[in-house]
Design an enzyme around this catalytic site. Sequence first.
Site, PDB file in Angstrom:
ATOM      1  N   LYS A  75       0.940  -1.260  -0.041  1.00  0.00           N
ATOM      2  CA  LYS A  75       0.046  -0.005  -0.147  1.00  0.00           C
ATOM      3  C   LYS A  75       0.833   1.471   0.048  1.00  0.00           C
ATOM      4  O   LYS A  75       0.604   2.416  -0.736  1.00  0.00           O
ATOM      5  CB  LYS A  75      -0.923   0.065   1.360  1.00  0.00           C
ATOM      6  N   ARG A  80      -9.051   1.277   8.782  1.00  0.00           N
ATOM      7  CA  ARG A  80      -8.776   0.050   9.163  1.00  0.00           C
ATOM      8  C   ARG A  80     -10.023  -0.736   9.719  1.00  0.00           C
ATOM      9  O   ARG A  80      -9.735  -1.711  10.048  1.00  0.00           O
ATOM     10  CB  ARG A  80      -7.609  -0.156   9.937  1.00  0.00           C
ATOM     11  N   ARG A 130      11.566  -5.772   4.796  1.00  0.00           N
ATOM     12  CA  ARG A 130      11.264  -4.517   4.734  1.00  0.00           C
ATOM     13  C   ARG A 130      12.192  -3.992   5.542  1.00  0.00           C
ATOM     14  O   ARG A 130      12.408  -4.357   6.737  1.00  0.00           O
ATOM     15  CB  ARG A 130       9.826  -4.396   5.078  1.00  0.00           C
ATOM     16  N   ARG A 181      11.337  -2.804  11.355  1.00  0.00           N
ATOM     17  CA  ARG A 181      10.339  -2.277  12.161  1.00  0.00           C
ATOM     18  C   ARG A 181      10.176  -3.144  13.372  1.00  0.00           C
ATOM     19  O   ARG A 181       9.900  -4.604  12.943  1.00  0.00           O
ATOM     20  CB  ARG A 181       9.228  -1.800  11.770  1.00  0.00           C
ATOM     21  N   ARG A 201      -0.497  -9.454  13.220  1.00  0.00           N
ATOM     22  CA  ARG A 201      -1.370  -8.150  12.353  1.00  0.00           C
ATOM     23  C   ARG A 201      -2.237  -8.978  11.202  1.00  0.00           C
ATOM     24  O   ARG A 201      -3.113  -8.257  10.991  1.00  0.00           O
ATOM     25  CB  ARG A 201      -0.230  -7.370  12.173  1.00  0.00           C
TER      26      ARG A 201
HETATM   27  P1  ADP Z   1       2.229  -1.749   3.282  1.00  0.00           P
HETATM   28  O1  ADP Z   1       2.203  -0.364   3.254  1.00  0.00           O
HETATM   29  O2  ADP Z   1       1.049  -2.569   2.478  1.00  0.00           O
HETATM   30  O3  ADP Z   1       2.545  -2.497   4.754  1.00  0.00           O
HETATM   31  P2  ADP Z   1       4.924  -1.801   1.641  1.00  0.00           P
HETATM   32  O4  ADP Z   1       4.615  -0.823   0.600  1.00  0.00           O
HETATM   33  O5  ADP Z   1       5.652  -1.175   3.113  1.00  0.00           O
HETATM   34  O6  ADP Z   1       3.395  -2.306   2.439  1.00  0.00           O
HETATM   35  O7  ADP Z   1       5.507  -2.973   1.288  1.00  0.00           O
HETATM   36  C1  ADP Z   1       6.044  -3.881   2.051  1.00  0.00           C
HETATM   37  C2  ADP Z   1       7.578  -4.445   1.699  1.00  0.00           C
HETATM   38  O8  ADP Z   1       7.300  -5.299   0.652  1.00  0.00           O
HETATM   39  C3  ADP Z   1       8.538  -3.153   1.669  1.00  0.00           C
HETATM   40  O9  ADP Z   1       9.823  -3.800   2.005  1.00  0.00           O
HETATM   41  C4  ADP Z   1       8.363  -3.182   0.010  1.00  0.00           C
HETATM   42  O10 ADP Z   1       9.617  -2.509  -0.414  1.00  0.00           O
HETATM   43  C5  ADP Z   1       8.154  -4.556  -0.451  1.00  0.00           C
HETATM   44  N1  ADP Z   1       7.089  -4.644  -1.803  1.00  0.00           N
HETATM   45  C6  ADP Z   1       6.121  -3.664  -1.914  1.00  0.00           C
HETATM   46  N2  ADP Z   1       5.384  -4.037  -3.248  1.00  0.00           N
HETATM   47  C7  ADP Z   1       6.180  -5.052  -3.743  1.00  0.00           C
HETATM   48  C8  ADP Z   1       6.110  -5.715  -4.858  1.00  0.00           C
HETATM   49  N3  ADP Z   1       4.866  -5.659  -5.662  1.00  0.00           N
HETATM   50  N4  ADP Z   1       6.854  -7.087  -4.833  1.00  0.00           N
HETATM   51  C9  ADP Z   1       7.679  -7.123  -4.116  1.00  0.00           C
HETATM   52  N5  ADP Z   1       8.010  -6.436  -2.791  1.00  0.00           N
HETATM   53  C10 ADP Z   1       7.170  -5.383  -2.620  1.00  0.00           C
HETATM   54  P1  ADP Z   2       1.539  -1.524   7.511  1.00  0.00           P
HETATM   55  O1  ADP Z   2       1.959  -0.428   6.149  1.00  0.00           O
HETATM   56  O2  ADP Z   2       2.720  -2.578   7.634  1.00  0.00           O
HETATM   57  O3  ADP Z   2       0.148  -2.034   7.216  1.00  0.00           O
HETATM   58  P2  ADP Z   2       1.133   0.954   8.984  1.00  0.00           P
HETATM   59  O4  ADP Z   2       2.346   1.502   9.225  1.00  0.00           O
HETATM   60  O5  ADP Z   2       0.108   1.359   8.145  1.00  0.00           O
HETATM   61  O6  ADP Z   2       1.620  -0.705   8.676  1.00  0.00           O
HETATM   62  O7  ADP Z   2       0.605   0.579  10.631  1.00  0.00           O
HETATM   63  C1  ADP Z   2       1.425   0.119  11.670  1.00  0.00           C
HETATM   64  C2  ADP Z   2       0.553  -0.093  12.778  1.00  0.00           C
HETATM   65  O8  ADP Z   2      -0.184   1.376  13.174  1.00  0.00           O
HETATM   66  C3  ADP Z   2      -0.632  -0.827  12.716  1.00  0.00           C
HETATM   67  O9  ADP Z   2      -0.441  -2.087  12.994  1.00  0.00           O
HETATM   68  C4  ADP Z   2      -1.514   0.027  13.772  1.00  0.00           C
HETATM   69  O10 ADP Z   2      -1.122  -0.677  15.401  1.00  0.00           O
HETATM   70  C5  ADP Z   2      -1.408   1.376  13.874  1.00  0.00           C
HETATM   71  N1  ADP Z   2      -2.180   2.189  12.819  1.00  0.00           N
HETATM   72  C6  ADP Z   2      -1.897   2.404  11.710  1.00  0.00           C
HETATM   73  N2  ADP Z   2      -3.066   2.773  10.748  1.00  0.00           N
HETATM   74  C7  ADP Z   2      -4.184   2.696  11.898  1.00  0.00           C
HETATM   75  C8  ADP Z   2      -5.582   2.620  11.833  1.00  0.00           C
HETATM   76  N3  ADP Z   2      -6.176   3.490  10.590  1.00  0.00           N
HETATM   77  N4  ADP Z   2      -6.380   2.195  12.809  1.00  0.00           N
HETATM   78  C9  ADP Z   2      -5.734   1.747  13.958  1.00  0.00           C
HETATM   79  N5  ADP Z   2      -4.503   1.460  13.990  1.00  0.00           N
HETATM   80  C10 ADP Z   2      -3.624   1.781  12.954  1.00  0.00           C
END
Ligand code: ADP
Ligand code: ADP
Length: 214
Positions: free
Chosen positions: A13, A88, A127, A160, A171
Amino acid sequence: MKIIMLGAPGAGKGTQAKRIAEKWQIPHISTGDIFRANIKNGTELGKEAKQYMDQGLLVPDELTVKILLDRVAQKDCENGYVLDGFPRTIPQAEVLDKELAKLEDAIDFAINVDVPDENIVNRMGGRRACLSCGATYHVQFAAPSKEGICDKCQSELVLREDDQPETVKKRLGVYHEQTQPLIEYYTKKGILKSVDGTQDMEEVFLSIVKILGE
Ligand code: ADP
Ligand code: ADP
Ligand code: ZN
């Protein structure tokens, strides 16, 4: 244009939201980034949020909604934004819709970045995050030019705490229980678009561009 990014933790995302923000010149708003910035700066909000985040749980709706609504009320959001990690939960989505409706406005697209659970744990283990500027890397799929150092701001990259495998599993459970119902919520509203998030990053982005229009 107002866009929501849906998908499991690690689905990509943030990666895609940053590119959308750049192409359409709208702010990228990540509630996770806002919480992490507050933790880093030692604010009260950060202390509160950290208790939940470290356990892989969601921060309570009330707190999260307030932060998000304050953010989207800022002037740079006038022409739209891309929300990454919000909503979320169904109550979060309902509050957002209600607030937008007051302004005779609405979300245009909810983009679901679809990645099966099997792929997630591997992605998260690789990541690496920059807690200074919010940039994200992957040791295998998006490596920084110098190992362990952010290309954009030269800060040190970290795994992280909540990306440790045990917390990732937790999660994912939280995602299925509390966030996945949003797919149906936005399908009913007629604005859900799914993309195959197992493609490489460039292909995922091209699929999104097709949906949003050039
Ligand atoms: P989210 O915001 O949904 O948690 P991220 O954008 O941080 O996900 O992506 C999670 C991890 O996977 C990061 O280390 C990112 O560089 C990698 N990643 C994102 N998109 C892809 C993809 N299409 N293929 C492989 N790795 C990816
Ligand atoms: P990822 O990109 O891996 O999905 P985020 O950075 O979006 O992770 O979120 C990390 C953490 O921050 C979540 O596991 C949650 O604890 C908190 N968080 C982020 N956005 C929200 C939301 N909209 N509602 C509740 N908790 C949130
Ligand atoms: Zn950085």
